[in-house]
Design a protein around this motif. Structure first.
Motif, PDB file in Angstrom:
ATOM      1  N   TYR A  82       0.829  -1.210   0.000  1.00 63.65           N
ATOM      2  CA  TYR A  82       0.000   0.000   0.000  1.00 63.65           C
ATOM      3  C   TYR A  82       0.857   1.251   0.000  1.00 63.65           C
ATOM      4  CZ  TYR A  82      -2.745   3.789   2.029  1.00 63.65           C
ATOM      5  OH  TYR A  82      -3.320   5.008   2.290  1.00 63.65           O
ATOM      6  N   PHE A  83       1.853   1.308   0.885  1.00 64.40           N
ATOM      7  CA  PHE A  83       2.667   2.512   0.994  1.00 64.40           C
ATOM      8  C   PHE A  83       3.571   2.694  -0.218  1.00 64.40           C
ATOM      9  CE2 PHE A  83       1.421   1.959   5.425  1.00 64.40           C
ATOM     10  CZ  PHE A  83       0.966   3.239   5.693  1.00 64.40           C
ATOM     11  N   ARG A  84       4.014   1.583  -0.813  1.00 62.01           N
ATOM     12  CA  ARG A  84       4.808   1.714  -2.034  1.00 62.01           C
ATOM     13  C   ARG A  84       3.939   2.186  -3.195  1.00 62.01           C
ATOM     14  NH1 ARG A  84       7.397  -3.407  -3.496  1.00 62.01           N
ATOM     15  NH2 ARG A  84       6.129  -4.531  -1.998  1.00 62.01           N
ATOM     16  N   PHE A  85       2.673   1.774  -3.198  1.00 64.37           N
ATOM     17  CA  PHE A  85       1.717   2.241  -4.197  1.00 64.37           C
ATOM     18  C   PHE A  85       1.486   3.752  -4.047  1.00 64.37           C
ATOM     19  CE2 PHE A  85      -3.039   2.422  -5.285  1.00 64.37           C
ATOM     20  CZ  PHE A  85      -2.806   2.650  -6.637  1.00 64.37           C
ATOM     21  N   ILE A  86       1.261   4.194  -2.799  1.00 64.58           N
ATOM     22  CA  ILE A  86       1.062   5.620  -2.532  1.00 64.58           C
ATOM     23  C   ILE A  86       2.297   6.417  -2.939  1.00 64.58           C
ATOM     24  CG2 ILE A  86       0.728   7.344  -0.713  1.00 64.58           C
ATOM     25  CD1 ILE A  86      -1.782   5.727  -1.424  1.00 64.58           C
ATOM     26  N   GLU A  87       3.474   5.867  -2.648  1.00 60.26           N
ATOM     27  CA  GLU A  87       4.713   6.556  -3.022  1.00 60.26           C
ATOM     28  C   GLU A  87       4.810   6.714  -4.535  1.00 60.26           C
ATOM     29  OE1 GLU A  87       9.537   6.330  -2.198  1.00 60.26           O
ATOM     30  OE2 GLU A  87       8.257   4.670  -1.599  1.00 60.26           O
ATOM     31  N   LEU A  88       4.432   5.678  -5.277  1.00 59.25           N
ATOM     32  CA  LEU A  88       4.436   5.772  -6.744  1.00 59.25           C
ATOM     33  C   LEU A  88       3.482   6.866  -7.215  1.00 59.25           C
ATOM     34  CD1 LEU A  88       4.475   2.097  -8.107  1.00 59.25           C
ATOM     35  CD2 LEU A  88       6.203   3.858  -8.484  1.00 59.25           C
ATOM     36  N   LEU A  89       2.298   6.903  -6.643  1.00 60.57           N
ATOM     37  CA  LEU A  89       1.317   7.918  -7.043  1.00 60.57           C
ATOM     38  C   LEU A  89       1.822   9.325  -6.766  1.00 60.57           C
ATOM     39  CD1 LEU A  89      -2.028   6.284  -5.830  1.00 60.57           C
ATOM     40  CD2 LEU A  89      -1.174   6.439  -8.167  1.00 60.57           C
ATOM     41  N   ASN A  90       2.595   9.470  -5.690  1.00 57.79           N
ATOM     42  CA  ASN A  90       3.095  10.791  -5.312  1.00 57.79           C
ATOM     43  C   ASN A  90       4.349  11.204  -6.070  1.00 57.79           C
ATOM     44  OD1 ASN A  90       1.221  11.724  -3.324  1.00 57.79           O
ATOM     45  ND2 ASN A  90       2.015  10.213  -1.905  1.00 57.79           N
ATOM     46  N   THR A  91       5.085  10.231  -6.619  1.00 60.79           N
ATOM     47  CA  THR A  91       6.371  10.559  -7.241  1.00 60.79           C
ATOM     48  C   THR A  91       6.406  10.407  -8.752  1.00 60.79           C
ATOM     49  OG1 THR A  91       7.167   8.303  -6.805  1.00 60.79           O
ATOM     50  CG2 THR A  91       7.672   9.985  -5.156  1.00 60.79           C
ATOM     51  N   GLU A  92       5.497   9.601  -9.316  1.00 57.47           N
ATOM     52  CA  GLU A  92       5.480   9.447 -10.768  1.00 57.47           C
ATOM     53  C   GLU A  92       5.120  10.777 -11.424  1.00 57.47           C
ATOM     54  OE1 GLU A  92       5.384   6.133 -13.056  1.00 57.47           O
ATOM     55  OE2 GLU A  92       7.024   6.259 -11.628  1.00 57.47           O
ATOM     56  N   SER A  93       5.755  11.076 -12.519  1.00 57.18           N
ATOM     57  CA  SER A  93       5.511  12.360 -13.190  1.00 57.18           C
ATOM     58  C   SER A  93       4.123  12.434 -13.802  1.00 57.18           C
ATOM     59  CB  SER A  93       6.569  12.598 -14.272  1.00 57.18           C
ATOM     60  OG  SER A  93       6.542  11.549 -15.236  1.00 57.18           O
TER      61      SER A  93
END
Length: 269
Positions: free
Chosen positions: A168-179
């Protein structure tokens, strides 16, 4: 523990989305309980003791911040006198913000049960100001500054965490960091080397929402930000968010907000 026996506390008035108050010394020892749908951040500048959250016990060494997620069960035993503040914030306060950095920092802070700080710094001042502020825009600015200072001032060697590299947290991190946000759960599952089903189960377990619901929330928030802060046309915004045409994007936006993008833009103007 039988969830039917766990008390549920509600310290926020129905219409209030954020509240800050000085720590009440009469609450030095509490029994296990949950909160009614809000995140609690407890800043402690002077006390000692222990904090137990979801069965994980952490020592209280000041200065520190205790993080109680909205569905967690917790209790503490603290030595008086206690100096500090209690901050309560509902999910809707974060969801309504057009500042995506607030959600990202909340996700980062929520990975830990306790954040030990190097020093008090300006944190007590920000909390005192937040306790008095009623203007929503000012609250957002102060809240963002508070989160940034907590993360900046963190003693990263001494975090007490019950959640580490959860999907979950890695998913959230992707959503926050992907361009660029892609409206496809399978795309993110592939990046995380898992299946869409596993990703959705992790999201449901941690946030009580499916991966599709979380992704939709991020797409809508990004759409609102683009509508509010840029001069891009609705068609340009739709294309940048991965929609094939303006009409598909408009239907999607209205499904989650009850407004078309054009109606939302007029309201903000």
């Amino acid at each position: 523990m039988d969830s039917k026996t766990i008390a549920i506390k509600n310290k926020l008035e129905p219409k209030k989305l954020l509240k800050v108050a000085a720590f009440d010394n009469s609450k030095a020892v509490t029994k296990p309980h949950r909160h009614n749908g809000y995140l609690e951040l407890v800043f402690l500048s002077d006390t000692s003791g222990k904090h137990v959250i979801d069965g994980n016990e952490s020592p209280v060494r000041t200065p520190c911040v205790l993080i109680i997620r909205k569905d967690s069960v917790h209790h503490w035993e603290l030595a008086v006198p206690i100096a500090g503040f209690v901050l309560l914030v509902k999910k809707s306060f974060i969801d309504q913000s057009l500042d995506l950095e607030i959600a990202r920092m909340i996700d980062e802070i929520s990975k830990s049960d306790t954040i030990y700080l190097q020093e008090n710094g300006i944190i007590p001042v920000l909390l005192e100001l937040l306790a008095q502020e009623e203007n929503k825009i000012c609250q957002e600015g102060l809240f963002r500054s508070l989160l940034a200072k907590i993360l900046e001032n963190t003693d990263k060697m001494e975090q007490s965490s019950s959640i580490s590299n959860d999907l979950y947290f890695r998913f959230i991190e992707l959503l926050n960091t992907e361009s660029k946000i892609v409206n496809n759960v399978a795309y993110y599952a592939n990046l995380l080397h898992t299946s869409p089903q596993n990703l959705s189960a992790a999201c449901k377990r941690n946030a009580n929402n499916t991966a599709s619901q979380i992704l939709a929330a991020y797409i809508i928030k990004e759409a609102k930000r683009l509508i509010f802060y840029t001069n891009n046309s609705i068609a340009e915004i739709a294309f940048s968010l991965g929609f094939s045409d303006k009409s598909n994007f408009s239907r999607y936006f209205k499904r989650y907000t009850a407004f078309t993008p054009s109606e939302f833009k007029k309201q903000q103007g």
